[in-house]
Write an enzyme that holds these catalytic residues in place. Structure first.
Site, PDB file in Angstrom:
ATOM      1  N   LYS C  45      12.409   1.077  -1.205  1.00 43.88           N
ATOM      2  CA  LYS C  45      11.544   0.109  -1.868  1.00 43.88           C
ATOM      3  C   LYS C  45      12.419  -1.086  -2.243  1.00 43.88           C
ATOM      4  CE  LYS C  45       8.047  -1.604  -3.979  1.00 43.88           C
ATOM      5  NZ  LYS C  45       6.986  -2.120  -3.083  1.00 43.88           N
ATOM      6  N   SER C  46      11.857  -2.287  -2.257  1.00 47.51           N
ATOM      7  CA  SER C  46      12.666  -3.447  -2.641  1.00 47.51           C
ATOM      8  C   SER C  46      13.029  -3.382  -4.124  1.00 47.51           C
ATOM      9  CB  SER C  46      11.914  -4.747  -2.366  1.00 47.51           C
ATOM     10  OG  SER C  46      11.781  -4.944  -0.981  1.00 47.51           O
ATOM     11  N   MET C  71       1.344  -4.778  -4.240  1.00 47.47           N
ATOM     12  CA  MET C  71       1.994  -3.909  -5.208  1.00 47.47           C
ATOM     13  C   MET C  71       2.668  -4.774  -6.278  1.00 47.47           C
ATOM     14  SD  MET C  71       1.174  -1.174  -3.570  1.00 47.47           S
ATOM     15  CE  MET C  71       1.744  -0.092  -4.852  1.00 47.47           C
ATOM     16  N   ASN C 122      14.817  -8.886   1.212  1.00 52.50           N
ATOM     17  CA  ASN C 122      13.389  -9.163   1.225  1.00 52.50           C
ATOM     18  C   ASN C 122      13.182 -10.644   0.900  1.00 52.50           C
ATOM     19  OD1 ASN C 122      10.701  -9.517   0.672  1.00 52.50           O
ATOM     20  ND2 ASN C 122      10.451  -7.608  -0.462  1.00 52.50           N
ATOM     21  N   CYS C 125       8.173 -10.988   1.024  1.00 50.14           N
ATOM     22  CA  CYS C 125       7.004 -10.413   0.346  1.00 50.14           C
ATOM     23  C   CYS C 125       6.054 -11.547  -0.021  1.00 50.14           C
ATOM     24  CB  CYS C 125       7.450  -9.664  -0.910  1.00 50.14           C
ATOM     25  SG  CYS C 125       6.074  -9.089  -1.899  1.00 50.14           S
ATOM     26  N   ILE C 186       8.048  -8.014  11.165  1.00 52.93           N
ATOM     27  CA  ILE C 186       7.646  -8.979  10.167  1.00 52.93           C
ATOM     28  C   ILE C 186       7.258  -8.281   8.862  1.00 52.93           C
ATOM     29  CG2 ILE C 186       6.746 -10.663  11.818  1.00 52.93           C
ATOM     30  CD1 ILE C 186       3.929  -9.544  11.375  1.00 52.93           C
ATOM     31  N   ASN C 187       7.264  -9.032   7.786  1.00 52.24           N
ATOM     32  CA  ASN C 187       6.593  -8.578   6.581  1.00 52.24           C
ATOM     33  C   ASN C 187       5.105  -8.877   6.764  1.00 52.24           C
ATOM     34  OD1 ASN C 187       5.973  -7.889   3.818  1.00 52.24           O
ATOM     35  ND2 ASN C 187       8.093  -8.359   3.300  1.00 52.24           N
ATOM     36  N   GLY C 212      -0.441  -2.876   9.131  1.00 58.68           N
ATOM     37  CA  GLY C 212      -1.188  -1.965   9.986  1.00 58.68           C
ATOM     38  C   GLY C 212      -1.571  -2.583  11.324  1.00 58.68           C
TER      39      GLY C 212
HETATM   40  C1  LIG Z   1       2.239  -0.514   0.245  1.00 60.63           C
HETATM   41  C2  LIG Z   1       3.255  -1.397   0.875  1.00 60.63           C
HETATM   42  C3  LIG Z   1       4.393  -1.760   0.157  1.00 60.63           C
HETATM   43  C4  LIG Z   1       5.361  -2.575   0.733  1.00 60.63           C
HETATM   44  N1  LIG Z   1       6.480  -2.913   0.017  1.00 60.63           N
HETATM   45  C5  LIG Z   1       7.452  -3.661   0.600  1.00 60.63           C
HETATM   46  C6  LIG Z   1       8.653  -3.954  -0.085  1.00 60.63           C
HETATM   47  O1  LIG Z   1       8.854  -3.530  -1.214  1.00 60.63           O
HETATM   48  N2  LIG Z   1       9.574  -4.725   0.540  1.00 60.63           N
HETATM   49  C7  LIG Z   1       9.395  -5.208   1.808  1.00 60.63           C
HETATM   50  O2  LIG Z   1      10.265  -5.887   2.328  1.00 60.63           O
HETATM   51  N3  LIG Z   1       8.256  -4.925   2.491  1.00 60.63           N
HETATM   52  C8  LIG Z   1       7.292  -4.167   1.910  1.00 60.63           C
HETATM   53  N4  LIG Z   1       6.152  -3.875   2.612  1.00 60.63           N
HETATM   54  C9  LIG Z   1       6.009  -4.380   3.984  1.00 60.63           C
HETATM   55  C10 LIG Z   1       6.399  -3.308   4.996  1.00 60.63           C
HETATM   56  O3  LIG Z   1       7.742  -2.965   4.880  1.00 60.63           O
HETATM   57  C11 LIG Z   1       6.126  -3.803   6.418  1.00 60.63           C
HETATM   58  O4  LIG Z   1       6.869  -4.985   6.670  1.00 60.63           O
HETATM   59  C12 LIG Z   1       4.666  -4.118   6.654  1.00 60.63           C
HETATM   60  O5  LIG Z   1       3.861  -3.212   5.973  1.00 60.63           O
HETATM   61  C13 LIG Z   1       4.305  -4.105   8.135  1.00 60.63           C
HETATM   62  O6  LIG Z   1       4.565  -2.857   8.723  1.00 60.63           O
HETATM   63  P1  LIG Z   1       3.433  -1.713   8.890  1.00 60.63           P
HETATM   64  O7  LIG Z   1       2.257  -2.360   9.528  1.00 60.63           O
HETATM   65  O8  LIG Z   1       4.094  -0.666   9.725  1.00 60.63           O
HETATM   66  O9  LIG Z   1       3.115  -1.253   7.523  1.00 60.63           O
HETATM   67  C14 LIG Z   1       5.177  -3.049   2.055  1.00 60.63           C
HETATM   68  C15 LIG Z   1       4.032  -2.693   2.766  1.00 60.63           C
HETATM   69  C16 LIG Z   1       3.075  -1.877   2.198  1.00 60.63           C
HETATM   70  C17 LIG Z   1       1.858  -1.520   2.982  1.00 60.63           C
END
Ligand SMILES: Cc1cc2nc3c(=O)[nH]c(=O)nc-3n(C[C@H](O)[C@H](O)[C@H](O)COP(=O)(O)O)c2cc1C
Ligand SMILES: Cc1cc2nc3c(=O)[nH]c(=O)nc-3n(C[C@H](O)[C@H](O)[C@H](O)COP(=O)(O)OP(=O)(O)OC[C@H]3O[C@@H](n4cnc5c(N)ncnc54)[C@H](O)[C@@H]3O)c2cc1C
Ligand SMILES: Cc1cc2nc3c(=O)[nH]c(=O)nc-3n(C[C@H](O)[C@H](O)[C@H](O)COP(=O)(O)OP(=O)(O)OC[C@H]3O[C@@H](n4cnc5c(N)ncnc54)[C@H](O)[C@@H]3O)c2cc1C
Ligand SMILES: Cc1cc2nc3c(=O)[nH]c(=O)nc-3n(C[C@H](O)[C@H](O)[C@H](O)COP(=O)(O)O)c2cc1C
Ligand code: FES
Ligand code: FES
Lengths: 257, 329, 329, 257
Positions: C45-46, C71, C122, C125, C186-187, C212
């Site tokens: 988690k960040s 979040m 990060n 976000c 990507i984020n 997603g």
């Molecule tokens: C519930 C949730 C919390 C996330 N928290 C962080 C985070 O703390 N730091 C970060 O860099 N990305 C965070 N992300 C982004 C994910 O790391 C990722 O970049 C993004 O969800 C796209 O990938 P995915 O489609 O496989 O989820 C979060 C994503 C979700 C869904």
């Protein structure tokens, strides 16, 4: 539901004429006769092709994509989307197939498909010359065949319409047609009274093939040929642009050929 | 049934649902058909100065979450397009001409030459070199081009924006400054798909634009941001496929809602959406004006942690579970 | 079975599938569990300078096409987080600490204080004021922050980029210039959802980030663009939910692939994906290196209209139709 | 599948004690006893709540969201996600319910649900004082009830554990528990030998409720309580952080209460 192009491996490529080849895939796509697929020749283009059998297409090499397609060898593959479109609707006990050139391909498939259900099939097929004839055996196996060639090198001399005099259209419950646009409109106009019993598979410029881009729409109703066609009844065609003009890739009106 | 009619970006529409640019908009007949199917207005395919055949195929990739397209702005040029607009007008609703060019002069040339009920400036197509978002990412271009068209015509001018930027509000403000009557948001998101069996990018153009349900949450955010920043109306577009989506757009602040990819499912969706909106307003006893931008008014109470307003005094029984948000194509 | 091991952004991984930041990354135990389920590495988690509770709920909206979250970077601060990293390391794979701050100094402070196998910055976000993409949209910040952390630690430094910009390559180049060992793209995409029954934005923070399946086509395009522009490796993330998605990412040029939202379906998906990649390579007779970036090599032949390369000489029978791309959650 | 918060209209709000209210919705959500929903009090927050019946939750007003929830009136509505979680697994013919405070709510629902299947139910329920007692009638209708209050103002004086002496745990096939964490761990430790027959519904800080954010994970296994719980067996709890610490919204460890 499968959305992306499926990978289809080529099982064999049969050279039918100098410019026409049948490409058989290693599995059937379970199409209805008259349906088509979008064939992606990777690195070149994606083009619509009717089925000439449940597992094959028959391609006339006229440009980049069709040439590249005919040059593929067994073991190579293409991406395909589909089967798409309405396909021919089967109705009646006695049917007539009228085809011209590579347009006979979906009709051969249709004839073989309905034959298993005990339907009586007569075929009227036309080609430019003896060398261009394809699938004559397939049609002969289905029933009576009337053959025409433009130059008289085989069968009756003239366009497919020249063969019409050999038959009485009233004998047929339904008439299925595929071939050059001018040939088809010519025949439909000659037998206007039967137009509602004619189902013609037509060509328009397809891009999306999912009924959204508007490329294939037929004036004046705006029929999306890619999803509501490619099979359209003769009476609707008579009231349409069909035989008068069509549109090219830009949407610009062009004369039909 | 509550009325859905009203002013949308300078046009009086019977209902706020508008055919999006580039969808069934190549021929007049097909736009007329969409109008007769119940759209409040139609936007044409984007039209340029010269005829273009567009990119080689595949031009679309269908996904479970949407569609990626790289048509490449095929069009027969404005010189032959007036007849299509005229046929489209037989549908009885306003016909907005979407136009594109590489300079203010080209835009003005096309707009001056066409007789349409409004113009939508495509400053947002993500897959045509020298056009669309390539010039529409720069607010100075947006302002200048808008002004050029604004001066050239007397009908409403809408500016269609790209979401592929850091802050879409900056583009909206530029359009407003240039004299736009409305902004339209959003065009597609830059995207791609690869065929794993061969390693080839699927689109002939490699990169294309993502549309459909996938982008609706992004479109909604853009509409919300723009409607909070602008004085001119915002027309929402992106992934609308059911009446709830359209209501969400209006609640985010949209004056009108365009529909594109969802028409893949057939033209009936137009009537389903407009009927759905009517039934919803009816059940709630609300008007379109009541709900327009409501999310901002509600949203601000969220941060202030006030007690919640009652959401509804009707029972949830009247909310048919079959009518849940259809999230996927 | 072909080997999936290799170097990813300066770390030697048994397989290229990595737990994404913010997913099951709050506690050491849960990261250890993900590692034991087969991930090649895990990202935490960040973590920031001060403890943060995060935004009020709802913090997530689940859609058919993905998830929107806000979040709000909840975290207990780096001061108490070393013990979690230590527990996570018991999983036997590298543990990368995701960190955030509002300045180069804050980033460097956190990185210097934590003992981890790598750091992921990060800068992306989309829903935390003063952090993430708010500073990460500016290439100058990206470069400076990267450099500050690069100087502070000796382990690999990855920089996680936001797609909410006009050209993500500019950010990638800045990270590379700052000394990053890899970029992660990507984020999430800035997005929102509205509750039509009440008019309220659903997220407590109103705006959140879309993840997603919906964003995979955008992520893929970003990876493709970045890997064409950078010399350092690109780690792909966004919507990966089946082995085909992971293969697409690698074909677009990704050195590693992160997985987040798909874990909603259970941790088994990790093994399914790594096994799927292995079986695919096996069937094709390819290695990871063979397919990495293949889309660019294929894509360039598309425009030159050369004759196609044969895609595969295996029969399509071996391609199980049950294994079609799973496009939706 | 429904993903977004559903709109649920409140049918009535019953004030059970000064701080506890039961909120009944106008339709059932068809939950399994022990499952929970995320209740979105619009404009305030979203919080987890167990079902106290198929169509109701019973809320202890302890902070912003629970207070706002208890202040809602019939006709007003909330957004809900769920039902979520595993719920209680029914096993055996004779069961014991052990509840404390508002934790008795899901047990009353469980008891009423199993009673229809002819299962024998005994309840041991504890409250701080006579004024805090809720659902006594519901439990009495189910079978034997042992009541405790911390101050002795009703039933046996002391914590719920004080009532343990009244029964023989060997008589029960399964023991279901919900209440304050210290009460639950205290009882589980006292009867270690029965731990594998204990199912306890526990609280952790839930944010996403879909098993992805990591907020609710239980050391040392990393159990995602929101999806793999909230019902966890006593033996797993004994080997966990349960009763020693929990985590707050930031993920920081806190003492449990
Ligand atoms: C519930 C949730 C919390 C996330 N928290 C962080 C985070 O703390 N730091 C970060 O860099 N990305 C965070 N992300 C982004 C994910 O790391 C990722 O970049 C993004 O969800 C796209 O990938 P995915 O489609 O496989 O989820 C979060 C994503 C979700 C869904
Ligand atoms: C429903 C349908 C079924 C078809 N079935 C067959 C078939 O079974 N066998 C066969 O040989 N041909 C068939 N065609 C025609 C075939 O699609 C074209 O010949 C092919 O697209 C030409 O592509 P090219 O790159 O080789 O030639 P180009 O040089 O690109 O084009 C040659 C001509 O083909 C037409 N054309 C090109 N692209 C398309 C397109 N995307 N959609 C429609 N027309 C196009 C144009 O009129 C063009 O002038 C069918 C067409 C349609 C619409
Ligand atoms: C599975 C489960 C079922 C529950 N069932 C019930 C029930 O039936 N009746 C009932 O009255 N309470 C129940 N709770 C507890 C209830 O969720 C909290 O009391 C409520 O969240 C407090 O919110 P608040 O804003 O009123 O108080 P706050 O002032 O925000 O918090 C008070 C305390 O509640 C806890 N809490 C706050 N938010 C959450 C959250 N999102 N998740 C978990 N704990 C939180 C924290 O420990 C906090 O210290 C349940 C909790 C869980 C996890
Ligand atoms: C096949 C296709 C063609 C499009 N052509 C255009 C176009 O010519 N001009 C334009 O401004 N937008 C065009 N768009 C974008 C749409 O108008 C719309 O902004 C986008 O698709 C998002 O809406 P939707 O999700 O409802 O489709 C096109 C979209 C698609 C799918
Ligand atoms: S080809 Fe696009 S609508 Fe028919
Ligand atoms: S609350 Fe998010 S994982 Fe359980």
């Amino acid at each position: 539901m499968r959305f992306r192009p499926a990978n289809l491996v080529i099982k064999d490529v049969v050279r039918e004429t100098a410019y026409v080849s049948t490409i058989r895939f290693d599995r059937s796509l379970d199409p209805t006769p008259g349906q088509y697929i979008m064939v992606w020749v990777r690195g070149v283009d994606e083009i619509p092709m009717s089925f000439s059998a449940p597992d094959s297409i028959t391609v006339h090499a006229v440009g980049d994509a069709t040439r590249a397609l005919c040059a593929l060898r067994p073991g190579e593959s293409v991406g395909i989307r589909g089967p798409f479109g309405n396909g021919f609707r089967l109705t009646g006990e006695r049917i007539l197939l009228i085809g011209g050139g590579v347009g006979v391909a979906p009709l051969a498939f249709l004839g073989e498909d309905v034959k298993t259900r005990g339907i009586e099939v007569t075929s009227l097929i036309g080609f430019r010359c003896r060398e261009d004839i394809i699938f004559l055996d397939r049609f002969r196996r289905l029933g009576d065949v009337i053959l025409t060639t433009d130059d008289g090198s085989a069968g009756i001399e003239g366009r497919a319409s020249a063969g019409l005099s050999e038959i009485d259209l009233n004998d047929y419950d339904q008439i299925y047609m595929c071939g050059p646009e001018m040939m088809m409109i010519d025949i439909i106009k000659r037998c206007r009274e039967h137009a509602s019993r004619i189902q013609a598979s037509i060509n328009r410029y397809f891009k999306c093939a999912v009924g959204i881009c508007g490329s294939c729409c037929l004036d004046p109703e705006g029929i999306r040929v890619c999803v509501e066609g490619p099979v359209i009844t003769g009476d609707r065609l008579l009231e349409s642009e069909f035989g008068r003009y069509r549109r090219g890739p830009s949407g610009m009106r062009e004369s039909c050929y | 049934m509550p009325s859905l009619s009203g002013d949308v970006g300078g046009l009086r529409l019977e209902n706020p649902l508008i055919l999006a640019a580039g969808i069934l908009g190549t021929t007049g007949a097909s736009m007329r058909r969409v109008a007769l199917a119940g759209a409040g207005a139609v936007v044409t395919k984007s039209i340029g100065v010269e005829p273009r055949d567009g990119h080689p195929g595949p031009t679309v990739v269908r996904l479970g979450v949407g569609l990626i397209n790289a048509m490449g702005l095929p069009n027969p040029s404005y010189r032959v397009f007036q007849e299509e607009i005229d046929v489209a007008r037989e549908g009885g609703v306003p016909v907005v001409a979407s136009i594109f060019g590489s300079s203010p002069e080209e835009f003005a040339e096309i707009a001056s030459a066409l007789d349409a009920d409004g113009f939508e400036l495509n400053l947002s197509c993500p897959h045509a070199e020298g056009y669309g978002m390539e010039i529409g990412c720069d607010p100075a271009n947006v302002e200048e081009i808008t002004r050029a068209v604004r001066r050239a015509v007397s009908v409403p001018v809408w500016v269609k924006l790209t979401p592929n930027v850091t802050d879409i509000r900056v583009l909206g403000i530029a359009a407003q400054r240039g004299g736009a009557d409305a902004v339209v948001a959003i065009n597609t998101l830059k995207a791609m798909a690869i065929d794993v069996e061969s390693g080839y990018p699927i689109l002939g153009n490699v990169i294309g634009g993502l549309s459909g349900p996938a982008i609706k949450p992004v479109a909604l955010r853009c509409v919300y941001e723009l409607s909070g920043a602008l004085e001119i109306p915002v027309i929402g577009v992106g992934g609308v496929s059911c009446w709830q989506d359209a209501v969400e757009m209006i609640m985010a602040g949209a004056a009108g809602v365009q529909i594109g990819t969802a028409l893949m499912g057939g033209l009936e969706v137009i009537g389903e959406i407009t009927n759905g909106i009517s039934r919803f307003l009816d059940r709630k006893g609300w008007s379109l004006d009541d709900i327009r931008g409501i999310a901002r008014r509600r949203g601000s109470s969220a941060s202030s942690k006030e007690y919640p307003l009652s959401a509804s005094s009707t029972t949830s029984k009247s909310f048919d579970e079959g009518e849940t948000h259809k999230e996927v194509l």
